[in-house]
Design an enzyme around this catalytic site. Structure first.
Site, PDB file in Angstrom:
ATOM      1  N   HIS A 180       0.858  -1.190   0.000  1.00  0.00           N
ATOM      2  CA  HIS A 180       0.000   0.000   0.000  1.00  0.00           C
ATOM      3  C   HIS A 180       0.892   1.237   0.000  1.00  0.00           C
ATOM      4  O   HIS A 180       2.123   1.141   0.090  1.00  0.00           O
ATOM      5  CB  HIS A 180      -0.962  -0.007   1.183  1.00  0.00           C
TER       6      HIS A 180
ATOM      7  N   HIS B 239       1.225   3.904   2.068  1.00  0.00           N
ATOM      8  CA  HIS B 239       1.708   4.630   3.246  1.00  0.00           C
ATOM      9  C   HIS B 239       3.229   4.747   3.179  1.00  0.00           C
ATOM     10  O   HIS B 239       3.926   3.829   2.730  1.00  0.00           O
ATOM     11  CB  HIS B 239       1.288   3.910   4.531  1.00  0.00           C
TER      12      HIS B 239
ATOM     13  N   ASP C 243       5.747   4.537   5.179  1.00  0.00           N
ATOM     14  CA  ASP C 243       6.683   3.596   5.796  1.00  0.00           C
ATOM     15  C   ASP C 243       6.816   2.307   4.986  1.00  0.00           C
ATOM     16  O   ASP C 243       7.640   1.455   5.313  1.00  0.00           O
ATOM     17  CB  ASP C 243       6.286   3.289   7.243  1.00  0.00           C
ATOM     18  N   HIS C 244       6.036   2.183   3.911  1.00  0.00           N
ATOM     19  CA  HIS C 244       6.136   1.037   3.018  1.00  0.00           C
ATOM     20  C   HIS C 244       6.586   1.442   1.616  1.00  0.00           C
ATOM     21  O   HIS C 244       6.745   0.568   0.754  1.00  0.00           O
ATOM     22  CB  HIS C 244       4.789   0.325   2.914  1.00  0.00           C
TER      23      HIS C 244
ATOM     24  N   HIS D 220      -7.423  -1.885   5.681  1.00  0.00           N
ATOM     25  CA  HIS D 220      -6.514  -0.814   6.093  1.00  0.00           C
ATOM     26  C   HIS D 220      -7.093   0.500   5.573  1.00  0.00           C
ATOM     27  O   HIS D 220      -7.885   0.495   4.611  1.00  0.00           O
ATOM     28  CB  HIS D 220      -5.121  -1.074   5.521  1.00  0.00           C
TER      29      HIS D 220
ATOM     30  N   ASP E 288      -0.167  -4.186   5.893  1.00  0.00           N
ATOM     31  CA  ASP E 288      -0.843  -3.781   7.124  1.00  0.00           C
ATOM     32  C   ASP E 288      -2.314  -4.179   7.051  1.00  0.00           C
ATOM     33  O   ASP E 288      -2.956  -4.012   6.005  1.00  0.00           O
ATOM     34  CB  ASP E 288      -0.743  -2.266   7.313  1.00  0.00           C
TER      35      ASP E 288
ATOM     36  N   HIS F  35       6.732  -5.663  11.718  1.00  0.00           N
ATOM     37  CA  HIS F  35       5.991  -4.401  11.757  1.00  0.00           C
ATOM     38  C   HIS F  35       5.611  -4.071  13.204  1.00  0.00           C
ATOM     39  O   HIS F  35       4.442  -3.912  13.551  1.00  0.00           O
ATOM     40  CB  HIS F  35       4.749  -4.478  10.864  1.00  0.00           C
TER      41      HIS F  35
END
Length: 305
Positions: free
Chosen positions: A64, A66, A68-69, A141, A212, A270
């Protein structure tokens, strides 16, 4: 196959855990294969501490969008180009991935000197290279998010060369065809069927790599019966309600899924930055109380599938 964890933190980095990124080394004897799942900030720097080079990456799968990914992707793409690697690269991920990548490259005056393909996916089978297939499953998510199930095709069983020689089949091209399960006609007119001389097929390995997610309908099908399940455990059981409200899972929920889906092993990752080493050990113990075959990922940990 083996999994190499480049980043195992949730949301923000810590002194010992970088942002989410996981390498899958396919370890095929005749076909190179290095895949990356998610690409948090600093992923290319983490790779410098491994034996793997970004130029060897064949595919990148983004769960996805976000940060942090994802925020490590533009830097990795550029460095790969500046290093002179010409091997093609394919990136898979949700809607918006193409716009993000192309905009980052355009506004920074960057480019790639290798063939780059960006495929925006939906749930379902997204890849079959003849040796394995990858299926994407929708997760729960705040942003569109996927988990990826990687399944090796079964391998043919061993060929009974001794029995073939006894039947008058000489080693050579016929052996290769028979190993593939084909039928061949010998010089004397006899027809030999490969299936009659093959042992039972060797089951391929399977891995489920979650993005996530809070508990959702697709999670069971994604994980069902895999050899290894990689699942987030952002928060401990006491903070389950908070985890779910933000589209994440607790230790208890990840372990219950592993148990219900009859997976071989659970690797948890994570982890929220609120947990130090002692806290991470507690997360592991909470999972192991429900699903004993649980292991805790840490940066640069290597797990054989």
């Amino acid at each position: 196959m083996e999994l190499i964890f480049l980043g195992t933190s949730a949301g923000v980095p810590t002194r010992t855990r970088n942002m989410t990124a996981t390498l899958l080394n396919l370890q095929h004897p005749t076909q190179a294969g290095l895949w990356l799942f998610d690409c948090g900030e600093g992923t290319q720097h983490q790779m410098l501490s491994t034996a793997f080079n970004p130029g060897k990456l064949e595919r990148i799968f983004i769960s996805h969008l976000h940060g942090d990914h994802l925020f490590g992707l533009p830097g990795l793409l550029c460095s790969r180009s500046m290093s002179g690697h010409a091997h093609p690269l394919t990136i898979y991920g949700p809607r918006g991935l193409r716009e993000f990548t192309e905009t980052a490259l355009r506004l920074s005056g960057s480019w790639t000197d290798y063939p780059l393909e960006i495929i925006e996916i939906t749930a379902g089978e997204i890849l079959d290279d003849g040796l394995r297939k990858v299926t994407a499953f929708t997760l729960e998510h705040p942003l569109e998010c996927y988990g990826y199930r990687i399944e090796e095709h079964d391998k043919p069983g061993a060929l009974d060369a001794k029995a073939l020689k006894a039947a008058g089949v000489k080693p050579g091209p016929h052996f290769q065809d028979l190993k593939a399960g084909k039928s061949v006609v010998l010089e004397d007119g006899r027809q030999i069927h490969g299936a009659d001389y093959l042992a039972a097929p060797i089951a391929g390995k399977s891995v489920a790599i979650f993005g996530d997610t809070s508990p959702c309908a697709g999670a069971y099908e994604l994980a069902k019966g895999v050899d290894v399940m990689v699942h987030e455990t952002t928060l401990d059981t006491s903070m389950e309600e908070k985890a779910n409200s933000r589209g994440h899972s607790s230790t208890r929920q990840a372990a219950l899924l592993a148990k219900e889906a009859c997976v071989g092993r659970l690797i948890i990752t994570h982890v929220s930055s609120r947990y130090d080493d002692k806290g991470c050990q507690r997360l592991l113990e909470e999972c192991q109380a429900i699903f004993p075959a649980t292991e805790l990922a840490y940066d640069f940990a290597v797990f054989t599938v």
